[in-house]
Motif scaffolding. Structure first.
Motif, PDB file in Angstrom:
ATOM      1  N   PRO A   1       4.818 -20.893 -15.879  1.00 25.68           N
ATOM      2  CA  PRO A   1       5.768 -21.406 -16.669  1.00 25.68           C
ATOM      3  C   PRO A   1       6.461 -20.168 -17.506  1.00 25.68           C
ATOM      4  CG  PRO A   1       3.589 -21.368 -17.776  1.00 25.68           C
ATOM      5  CD  PRO A   1       3.376 -20.864 -16.366  1.00 25.68           C
ATOM      6  N   ASN A   2       7.931 -20.297 -17.478  1.00 28.62           N
ATOM      7  CA  ASN A   2       8.641 -19.400 -17.891  1.00 28.62           C
ATOM      8  C   ASN A   2       9.371 -19.790 -19.488  1.00 28.62           C
ATOM      9  OD1 ASN A   2      10.921 -17.819 -18.740  1.00 28.62           O
ATOM     10  ND2 ASN A   2      11.988 -17.899 -16.847  1.00 28.62           N
ATOM     11  N   MET A   3       8.219 -19.132 -20.350  1.00 27.96           N
ATOM     12  CA  MET A   3       8.652 -19.409 -21.776  1.00 27.96           C
ATOM     13  C   MET A   3       9.631 -18.384 -22.615  1.00 27.96           C
ATOM     14  SD  MET A   3       6.806 -22.206 -21.818  1.00 27.96           S
ATOM     15  CE  MET A   3       6.752 -22.720 -23.559  1.00 27.96           C
ATOM     16  N   LEU A   4      10.307 -17.708 -21.786  1.00 31.20           N
ATOM     17  CA  LEU A   4      10.861 -16.605 -22.306  1.00 31.20           C
ATOM     18  C   LEU A   4      12.146 -17.208 -22.883  1.00 31.20           C
ATOM     19  CD1 LEU A   4      10.947 -14.134 -19.484  1.00 31.20           C
ATOM     20  CD2 LEU A   4       9.777 -13.729 -21.484  1.00 31.20           C
ATOM     21  N   LEU A   5      12.691 -16.540 -24.060  1.00 30.36           N
ATOM     22  CA  LEU A   5      13.774 -17.138 -24.879  1.00 30.36           C
ATOM     23  C   LEU A   5      15.166 -16.232 -24.791  1.00 30.36           C
ATOM     24  CD1 LEU A   5      12.110 -18.522 -28.026  1.00 30.36           C
ATOM     25  CD2 LEU A   5      12.946 -19.816 -26.035  1.00 30.36           C
TER      26      LEU A   5
ATOM     27  N   HIS B   1       3.784 -16.163 -28.311  1.00 31.78           N
ATOM     28  CA  HIS B   1       4.456 -17.136 -29.081  1.00 31.78           C
ATOM     29  C   HIS B   1       4.571 -18.478 -28.848  1.00 31.78           C
ATOM     30  CE1 HIS B   1       6.719 -13.970 -31.449  1.00 31.78           C
ATOM     31  NE2 HIS B   1       6.855 -13.231 -30.320  1.00 31.78           N
ATOM     32  N   PRO B   2       4.477 -18.934 -27.727  1.00 23.34           N
ATOM     33  CA  PRO B   2       4.394 -20.466 -27.363  1.00 23.34           C
ATOM     34  C   PRO B   2       2.991 -21.110 -27.558  1.00 23.34           C
ATOM     35  CG  PRO B   2       4.561 -19.337 -25.346  1.00 23.34           C
ATOM     36  CD  PRO B   2       4.876 -18.239 -26.201  1.00 23.34           C
TER      37      PRO B   2
ATOM     38  N   GLU C   1      17.991 -13.986 -26.606  1.00 21.78           N
ATOM     39  CA  GLU C   1      17.743 -13.202 -27.833  1.00 21.78           C
ATOM     40  C   GLU C   1      18.015 -13.880 -29.156  1.00 21.78           C
ATOM     41  OE1 GLU C   1      18.249  -8.580 -29.261  1.00 21.78           O
ATOM     42  OE2 GLU C   1      17.816  -9.491 -27.459  1.00 21.78           O
TER      43      GLU C   1
ATOM     44  N   ALA D   1       3.934 -25.083 -26.951  1.00 20.13           N
ATOM     45  CA  ALA D   1       4.922 -25.562 -27.731  1.00 20.13           C
ATOM     46  C   ALA D   1       6.181 -24.967 -27.715  1.00 20.13           C
ATOM     47  CB  ALA D   1       4.470 -25.675 -29.119  1.00 20.13           C
TER      48      ALA D   1
ATOM     49  N   ALA E   1       1.435 -22.557 -32.056  1.00 17.40           N
ATOM     50  CA  ALA E   1       1.181 -23.875 -32.786  1.00 17.40           C
ATOM     51  C   ALA E   1       0.060 -24.169 -32.451  1.00 17.40           C
ATOM     52  CB  ALA E   1       2.565 -24.725 -32.429  1.00 17.40           C
ATOM     53  N   ARG E   2      -0.638 -24.170 -31.333  1.00 20.63           N
ATOM     54  CA  ARG E   2      -1.612 -25.267 -30.606  1.00 20.63           C
ATOM     55  C   ARG E   2      -3.049 -24.193 -30.725  1.00 20.63           C
ATOM     56  NH1 ARG E   2      -2.444 -29.905 -30.094  1.00 20.63           N
ATOM     57  NH2 ARG E   2      -3.153 -29.822 -27.871  1.00 20.63           N
TER      58      ARG E   2
ATOM     59  N   PRO F   1      -1.391 -17.398 -15.930  1.00 20.48           N
ATOM     60  CA  PRO F   1      -0.064 -16.684 -16.688  1.00 20.48           C
ATOM     61  C   PRO F   1       0.791 -17.608 -17.179  1.00 20.48           C
ATOM     62  CG  PRO F   1      -0.155 -16.793 -14.230  1.00 20.48           C
ATOM     63  CD  PRO F   1      -1.161 -17.639 -14.567  1.00 20.48           C
ATOM     64  N   ILE F   2       1.461 -17.081 -18.394  1.00 16.37           N
ATOM     65  CA  ILE F   2       2.613 -17.578 -18.896  1.00 16.37           C
ATOM     66  C   ILE F   2       3.371 -16.480 -19.090  1.00 16.37           C
ATOM     67  CG2 ILE F   2       3.293 -18.776 -21.194  1.00 16.37           C
ATOM     68  CD1 ILE F   2       0.291 -19.639 -21.209  1.00 16.37           C
ATOM     69  N   ASN F   3       4.858 -16.713 -18.675  1.00 18.43           N
ATOM     70  CA  ASN F   3       5.764 -15.798 -18.618  1.00 18.43           C
ATOM     71  C   ASN F   3       6.445 -15.635 -20.343  1.00 18.43           C
ATOM     72  OD1 ASN F   3       8.638 -14.912 -16.770  1.00 18.43           O
ATOM     73  ND2 ASN F   3       7.468 -13.540 -18.081  1.00 18.43           N
ATOM     74  N   THR F   4       5.811 -14.947 -21.095  1.00 17.46           N
ATOM     75  CA  THR F   4       6.514 -14.928 -22.486  1.00 17.46           C
ATOM     76  C   THR F   4       6.059 -13.664 -23.055  1.00 17.46           C
ATOM     77  OG1 THR F   4       6.382 -16.484 -24.622  1.00 17.46           O
ATOM     78  CG2 THR F   4       4.128 -15.855 -23.715  1.00 17.46           C
ATOM     79  N   SER F   5       6.806 -13.301 -24.303  1.00 18.40           N
ATOM     80  CA  SER F   5       6.589 -12.309 -25.148  1.00 18.40           C
ATOM     81  C   SER F   5       5.167 -12.655 -26.064  1.00 18.40           C
ATOM     82  CB  SER F   5       7.769 -11.959 -25.981  1.00 18.40           C
ATOM     83  OG  SER F   5       7.421 -10.997 -26.963  1.00 18.40           O
TER      84      SER F   5
ATOM     85  N   ARG G   1      12.037  -6.163 -19.222  1.00 15.66           N
ATOM     86  CA  ARG G   1      10.881  -7.054 -18.492  1.00 15.66           C
ATOM     87  C   ARG G   1      10.394  -6.420 -17.330  1.00 15.66           C
ATOM     88  NH1 ARG G   1      14.386 -12.501 -20.126  1.00 15.66           N
ATOM     89  NH2 ARG G   1      13.617 -12.585 -22.242  1.00 15.66           N
TER      90      ARG G   1
ATOM     91  N   HIS H   1       8.924 -22.745 -28.838  1.00 16.64           N
ATOM     92  CA  HIS H   1       9.132 -21.669 -29.981  1.00 16.64           C
ATOM     93  C   HIS H   1      10.453 -21.211 -30.115  1.00 16.64           C
ATOM     94  CE1 HIS H   1       8.759 -18.225 -26.965  1.00 16.64           C
ATOM     95  NE2 HIS H   1       8.722 -19.206 -26.192  1.00 16.64           N
TER      96      HIS H   1
END
Lengths: 98, 225
Positions: free
Chosen positions: A88-92, B105-106, A94, A11, B109-110, B98-102, B139, A13
């Motif tokens: 998937p690049n879910m980075l945001l 977070h994403p 700052e 989702a 919700a699910r 893999p999911i590129n995220t901190s 990163r 974020h």
């Protein structure tokens, strides 16, 4: 590889984006194995009676199809999340982090 | 004896940007191996590794729980690590996602209360606050070890997510070292998030990896709700 089962768990974020932030809409995607675009308009509601053929199709759609390249767009805030080489690049940035 | 995942496809260039499996990785593998029967009897559906790096740990779990019975989600803030994770999954025939995220977070919700196994070998080395924040922003490989105050800057942020994500009989594995103040971690987890934990003393060797200035003298904490 972004299988559709994984896409179904992601989702938006971005800070403050908390409603209508799922499912992310696909744009310009490359699928493996090659499938028609129509498959990406799948719905999450399942019919009450699930026959074997339906379950096989569902298994194929959720677990065997990968999105290799493309973009996922939040239906609410329109944030774009790119997919590259199946990741998937879910980075945001700052200022977007909640 | 469950074999260590095949990492022969990873090169020295990969390890310039991604943490190379070391003593702390292997104690996490040992803990999973000790729990192999319990993990299988849980019939897990979703596992989530935070900071999957090379992908070694999730691939190992894949050889315990089965490559197709579980959805192996892996996150890493480092894009090089995500590439290595996917490659290691392929090499070991475990489909890692893999999911590129901190952190997670994403997925919050699910995946409310639906993750059966959470794995985290966090950046636990005590450093200055700015060093840890800078490493997360960059990163790259430094983010795999620079842990800020008490080495807990990143891990502390994750605890509230663990409580949200873990399924009713789910299990959370965390690598920690003495400088992190393990009894205090256990207290915070129990008081703030009702996570009961026990410390698994697996290794007491002292390693000094000069390239990373990372020393290791640690334990695995296994927690569940």
């Amino acid at each position: 590889m972004v299988r559709l089962i994984t896409h179904n768990l992601l989702a938006c974020h971005v800070k403050g984006c908390t409603s209508n932030n799922f499912p992310l809409e696909f744009k310009d995607v490359q699928l493996v194995p090659h499938e028609s675009w129509g498959i990406l308009r799948y719905r999450t509601k399942l019919p009450r009676c699930l026959d074997d053929d339906f379950l096989k199709t569902l298994h194929h759609v959720l677990l065997e199809i990968h999105v290799e390249e493309g973009i996922m767009i939040c239906p609410n805030c329109k944030h774009n999340y790119p997919i590259s080489n199946g990741i998937p690049n879910m980075l945001l940035a700052e200022h977007e982090i909640g | 004896m469950i074999p260590t995942p095949d990492l022969s496809h990873l090169r020295a260039e990969d390890y310039e940007h991604v943490y190379e499996p070391a003593e702390d990785t292997f104690i996490l593998l040992d803990a999973l191996e000790q729990d192999a029967e319990q993990l299988k009897s849980m019939t897990p559906r979703i596992s989530l590794e935070i900071g999957s790096g090379s992908g070694c740990v999730s691939s190992f779990l894949g050889s315990i729980a089965g490559p197709s019975a579980v959805l192996y989600l892996c996150t890493d803030i480092n894009p090089h690590a995500c590439k290595c994770t996917i490659a290691t999954g392929r090499q070991n025939k475990v489909p890692l996602e893999p999911i590129n995220t901190s952190l997670a977070h994403p997925l919050l919700a699910r995946l409310h209360k639906s993750v059966d196994i959470i794995l985290f070998n966090p950046p636990y080395v005590p450093t200055a606050y700015d060093e840890a924040s800078g490493a997360q922003k960059d990163r790259d490989i430094e983010g795999s070890w620079a842990g800020g105050q008490d080495g807990m800057q990143v891990t502390d942020k994750f605890f509230s997510q663990v409580a949200d994500l873990l399924s009713p009989h789910g299990r959370f594995y965390l690598v920690a070292v003495a400088q992190n103040n393990i009894p205090a971690i256990q207290r915070r987890m129990e008081e703030n998030y009702a996570l009961e934990s026990k410390v698994r003393k697996i290794s007491s060797t002292f390693l000094s990896l000069d390239t990373l200035h990372r020393s290791f003298f640690g334990d695995v904490l296994a927690a569940n709700i």
